[in-house]
Design a protein around this motif. Structure first.
Motif, PDB file in Angstrom:
ATOM      1  N   GLU A 179       0.797  -1.220   0.000  1.00  0.00           N
ATOM      2  CA  GLU A 179       0.000   0.000   0.000  1.00  0.00           C
ATOM      3  C   GLU A 179       0.833   1.275   0.000  1.00  0.00           C
ATOM      4  O   GLU A 179       0.326   2.344  -0.332  1.00  0.00           O
ATOM      5  N   ASN A 180       2.106   1.192   0.364  1.00  0.00           N
ATOM      6  CA  ASN A 180       2.924   2.408   0.441  1.00  0.00           C
ATOM      7  C   ASN A 180       3.808   2.567  -0.793  1.00  0.00           C
ATOM      8  O   ASN A 180       5.007   2.836  -0.723  1.00  0.00           O
ATOM      9  N   THR A 181       3.202   2.397  -1.961  1.00  0.00           N
ATOM     10  CA  THR A 181       3.858   2.627  -3.234  1.00  0.00           C
ATOM     11  C   THR A 181       2.797   2.969  -4.259  1.00  0.00           C
ATOM     12  O   THR A 181       1.608   2.668  -4.062  1.00  0.00           O
ATOM     13  N   THR A 182       3.199   3.607  -5.346  1.00  0.00           N
ATOM     14  CA  THR A 182       2.274   3.866  -6.445  1.00  0.00           C
ATOM     15  C   THR A 182       2.308   2.741  -7.476  1.00  0.00           C
ATOM     16  O   THR A 182       1.558   2.764  -8.440  1.00  0.00           O
ATOM     17  N   ALA A 183       3.191   1.763  -7.273  1.00  0.00           N
ATOM     18  CA  ALA A 183       3.256   0.612  -8.168  1.00  0.00           C
ATOM     19  C   ALA A 183       2.189  -0.407  -7.772  1.00  0.00           C
ATOM     20  O   ALA A 183       1.598  -0.338  -6.682  1.00  0.00           O
TER      21      ALA A 183
END
Length: 246
Positions: A179-183
């Motif tokens: 959840e802590n990425t835009t990928a």
């Protein structure tokens, strides 16, 4: 879970999520159109991916003792001692070799600023100004803000997490996603396999170190296919083109 998600770079503390990466902004050098998956690189803080079109090629910079790396869009030069310098934000970073450890440089070598200005006028350089200004304003380069530097001579993609990867459950499924990425990074908890959606293709591996393989739709977990395109797990991207429903 920790063994499956083993980043290539670990840095304590969460910094602003920022990936200054030509390949992920549509300006890919040596784009990979084959079935061979790109190299995937993972970082837990801001990072820059520098792609060269094959092995490094240098050309002498007129009027200086410098040589410029010409088969990449970033501005990188080396001096007679082999020390490399790259323009980053409002300053310069240096390394004893292209694939070495990069750190903030005190001052650029003589002639570097002049060569940079000529390259900008000739539109022969990508300073990533648009990306950096959109994500972080006019960033000042110092030891705290210096990004990690990745160099690749083959097609590659950079995935940046804001600190260590943080997994969350996809609602209504047994899947987990970072959840802590835009990928788009998922984990199938039954066998701990990782799935990543990159440039319209799905890749699969047991760990972030790979090896990665291209996954046909028929081999994707059914839970991935069932995730609505409007789901927040896609981080605002559209997954439909990579996952035809019929």
């Amino acid at each position: 879970m920790a063994s499956a998600m083993r980043p290539l770079l670990r840095v304590a503390g969460a910094l602003p999520l920022l990936a200054l990466c030509a390949v992920t902004t549509g300006r890919t050098i040596a784009a990979d159109r084959s079935e061979d998956p790109p190299r995937l690189l993972f970082a837990e803080r801001s990072a820059i991916l520098v792609l060269t079109d094959g092995d490094p090629v240098y050309r002498a910079v007129k009027g200086t003792d410098l040589q410029r790396l010409v088969n990449t869009k970033q501005f990188i030069v080396r001096d007679t001692a082999g020390i490399h310098y790259m323009k980053v934000y409002d300053g310069w970073m240096e390394a004893y070799s292209l694939h070495g450890m990069w750190s903030v440089a005190g001052v650029p070598p003589p002639g570097a600023e002049r060569a940079l200005r000529r390259a900008v006028v000739a539109k022969m350089v990508d300073l990533l100004d648009e990306v950096s200004s959109r994500n972080s304003g006019n960033r000042k380069l110092n030891d705290a803000t210096a990004p990690a530097i990745f160099i690749s001579t083959e097609p590659a993609e950079l995935i940046v997490t804001n600190g260590p990867p943080r997994f969350a459950t996809v609602e209504g499924t047994s899947l987990e996603y970072v959840e802590n990425t835009t990928a788009n990074v998922f984990k199938e908890p039954t066998d701990e396999e990782l799935y990543v959606l990159i440039s319209g293709r799905w890749l699969r591996a047991w760990t972030t170190d790979g090896p990665w393989e291209v996954v046909p739709r028929s081999e994707l977990p059914s839970d991935i296919l069932a995730i609505p395109d409007s789901s927040p797990v896609w981080h605002g991207t559209r997954a439909a083109p990579a996952m035809p429903r019929r």
